[in-house]
Design a protein around this motif. Structure first.
Motif, short mmCIF file in Angstrom:
data_model
loop_
_atom_site.label_atom_id
_atom_site.label_comp_id
_atom_site.label_asym_id
_atom_site.label_seq_id
_atom_site.Cartn_x
_atom_site.Cartn_y
_atom_site.Cartn_z
N VAL A 295 41.21 40.92 30.84
CA VAL A 295 41.49 40.10 32.02
C VAL A 295 42.91 39.57 31.92
CG1 VAL A 295 40.90 37.99 33.27
CG2 VAL A 295 39.08 39.44 32.34
N SER A 296 43.66 39.70 32.99
CA SER A 296 45.06 39.27 32.98
C SER A 296 45.29 38.14 33.98
CB SER A 296 45.98 40.45 33.32
OG SER A 296 47.34 40.04 33.33
N PRO A 297 45.40 36.90 33.50
CA PRO A 297 45.81 35.83 34.41
C PRO A 297 47.24 36.08 34.88
CG PRO A 297 44.97 34.96 32.32
CD PRO A 297 45.21 36.41 32.13
N ASN A 298 47.55 35.70 36.09
CA ASN A 298 48.92 35.84 36.58
C ASN A 298 49.70 34.62 36.10
OD1 ASN A 298 51.31 35.91 38.08
ND2 ASN A 298 50.32 36.94 39.78
N LEU A 299 50.29 34.74 34.90
CA LEU A 299 50.95 33.59 34.29
C LEU A 299 52.16 33.12 35.09
CD1 LEU A 299 50.95 34.08 30.41
CD2 LEU A 299 49.54 32.58 31.82
N ALA A 300 52.87 34.04 35.72
CA ALA A 300 54.03 33.64 36.51
C ALA A 300 53.61 32.74 37.66
CB ALA A 300 54.77 34.87 37.03
N HIS A 323 43.54 21.05 43.87
CA HIS A 323 42.94 21.99 42.93
C HIS A 323 43.24 23.40 43.41
CE1 HIS A 323 40.01 19.04 40.84
NE2 HIS A 323 41.01 18.39 41.39
N VAL A 324 44.02 24.14 42.60
CA VAL A 324 44.52 25.45 43.02
C VAL A 324 44.00 26.52 42.06
CG1 VAL A 324 46.55 26.84 43.51
CG2 VAL A 324 46.61 24.36 43.91
N VAL A 325 43.40 27.57 42.62
CA VAL A 325 42.95 28.72 41.84
C VAL A 325 43.95 29.84 42.03
CG1 VAL A 325 41.12 30.43 41.52
CG2 VAL A 325 40.52 28.06 42.10
N THR A 326 44.56 30.28 40.94
CA THR A 326 45.56 31.35 41.02
C THR A 326 44.92 32.70 40.68
OG1 THR A 326 46.26 30.91 38.73
CG2 THR A 326 47.47 29.80 40.50
N SER A 327 45.67 33.75 40.89
CA SER A 327 45.11 35.10 40.83
C SER A 327 44.97 35.63 39.40
CB SER A 327 46.00 36.05 41.63
OG SER A 327 47.29 36.10 41.07
N HIS A 328 44.16 36.67 39.28
CA HIS A 328 43.99 37.40 38.03
C HIS A 328 43.75 38.87 38.37
CE1 HIS A 328 39.79 36.65 39.27
NE2 HIS A 328 39.58 37.84 38.72
N SER A 329 43.78 39.70 37.36
CA SER A 329 43.49 41.12 37.56
C SER A 329 42.85 41.68 36.30
CB SER A 329 44.76 41.90 37.89
OG SER A 329 45.70 41.79 36.83
N ILE A 330 42.29 42.88 36.39
CA ILE A 330 41.76 43.57 35.23
C ILE A 330 42.75 44.67 34.84
CG2 ILE A 330 39.84 44.87 34.26
CD1 ILE A 330 39.12 42.02 35.14
N VAL A 331 43.26 44.62 33.63
CA VAL A 331 44.17 45.63 33.13
C VAL A 331 43.36 46.61 32.28
CG1 VAL A 331 46.20 46.11 31.72
CG2 VAL A 331 46.14 44.06 33.15
#
Length: 344
Positions: A295-300, A323-331
């Motif tokens: 799982v890759s959180p979008n750190l930027a 309260h903000v939910v930021t994106s992630h992806s599956i690498v």
């Protein structure tokens, strides 16, 4: 060069001291031409603004604190690097505080870091409760990071851990895995991180009609979660006891690295005999052998969002917590089989 004053820069640029001051303070009304002229003089003279004088003039230190559990953890190291880049572009420097997941350390951080030291605090709490955070009063703006629950009064930035765990487990199911274990949660007193990731894993299994087998929940003992040795030994013991699994969803990349080592020492092929996934997409995940699906959180995005909220607080925003939910992806890498055609 020491001893330089604003007047020296003003004389060099042929402008007033107030114009130089406006450029140094990054005031918005200065024209691009004038800003370039003053900046050229600053660069040629090697002038560096006196931070004490700037604090007296602006009421700000130019520093923010970033506090988290363990600076040697690759995820936090990469988060710190990203936050430093974001803050630097806005004229801030980041001070790192390591809490060691200690309640006392987190309490001291919130009470000892006052406005004479930093302009704001970014905290990823591990021990302090939501209730205590809500009662804490500090003169320093505060933004929370991570999975722990946050009071409505405070800003909070995180990814959706439940959804991400559900997605990476579903990815394994789509690839044909049916006996999927979850590895790395605490044996007692689940952290909020583990609770959310375990929940997402369970939801994916139930949605696929597989059910949750308690025998496939590999908890850790007294060894601290988050180190390769603590992952290697418990997973090895589970495999030696006959863990019936064709895939492991690991709580984080460090746990997954331990799982890879334990599996390879027992002659298991990855992913043919045992698929393994991680979490965080730290730099080492691409160098592992085989490369680690994770799982890759979008750190930027996470860093820029958190810093943006903090900057608004520093500038005076006093509204309700955001309260903000930021994106992630599956690498996907070689440690897991690809989903079957039409299985995504």
């Amino acid at each position: 060069m020491r001893g330089l004053r604003l007047q020296d820069v003003a004389d060099k640029a042929g402008v007033s001291v107030s114009t130089v001051s406006n450029v140094v303070r990054d005031r918005p009304h200065v024209s691009a031409k004038m800003r370039h002229k003053v900046q050229t003089a600053i660069d040629e003279l090697g002038y560096r603004p006196n931070r004490v004088a700037r604090q007296l003039a602006t009421g700000r230190t130019g520093f923010i604190a970033l506090a988290f559990m363990q600076i040697t953890n690759p995820y936090f190291a990469e988060l710190g690097q990203m936050m430093s880049r974001v803050a630097e572009r806005a004229g801030y420097r980041v001070l790192f505080e390591e809490t060691g997941a200690s309640l006392e350390a987190e309490r001291e951080l919130l009470t000892d870091l006052d406005s004479s030291l930093v302009d704001g605090i970014l905290l990823q709490p591990s021990a302090i409760s939501q209730r205590e955070l809500a009662r804490t009063r500090t003169d320093v703006p505060l933004v929370l990071l991570g999975e722990a629950s946050a009071p409505l009064t405070l800003d909070h930035v995180m990814i959706d851990n439940v959804a991400a765990a559900r997605e990476i487990t579903a990815d394994l199911i789509a690839a044909g895995c049916r006996r999927i274990a979850f590895v790395g949660h605490e044996e007692t007193a689940l952290s909020e991180t583990s609770r959310q990731r375990l929940l997402g894993y369970q939801e994916a299994l139930q949605a696929a009609g597989l059910g949750v087998d308690p025998a496939r929940l590999v908890a850790f003992d007294a060894a601290p979660v988050g180190t390769v040795p603590s992952a290697h030994l418990p997973i090895g013991r589970a495999l030696d006891r006959g863990l019936d699994a064709d895939a492991l969803v690991c709580r984080d990349d460090l746990v997954a690295f331990g799982a890879i080592r334990a599996a390879q020492e027992r002659g298991l092929r990855i992913p043919a005999d045992l698929a393994i996934t991680g979490w965080d997409n730290t730099w080492a995940s691409a160098l592992a052998f085989p490369g680690l699906t994770t799982v890759s959180p979008n750190l930027a995005t996470l860093a820029s969002t958190a810093f943006g909220l903090l900057a608004e607080r520093i500038d005076g925003y006093a509204g309700a917590g955001r309260h903000v939910v930021t994106s992630h992806s599956i690498v996907r890498r070689e440690s897991s089989p690809p989903p079957a055609a039409g299985g995504e």
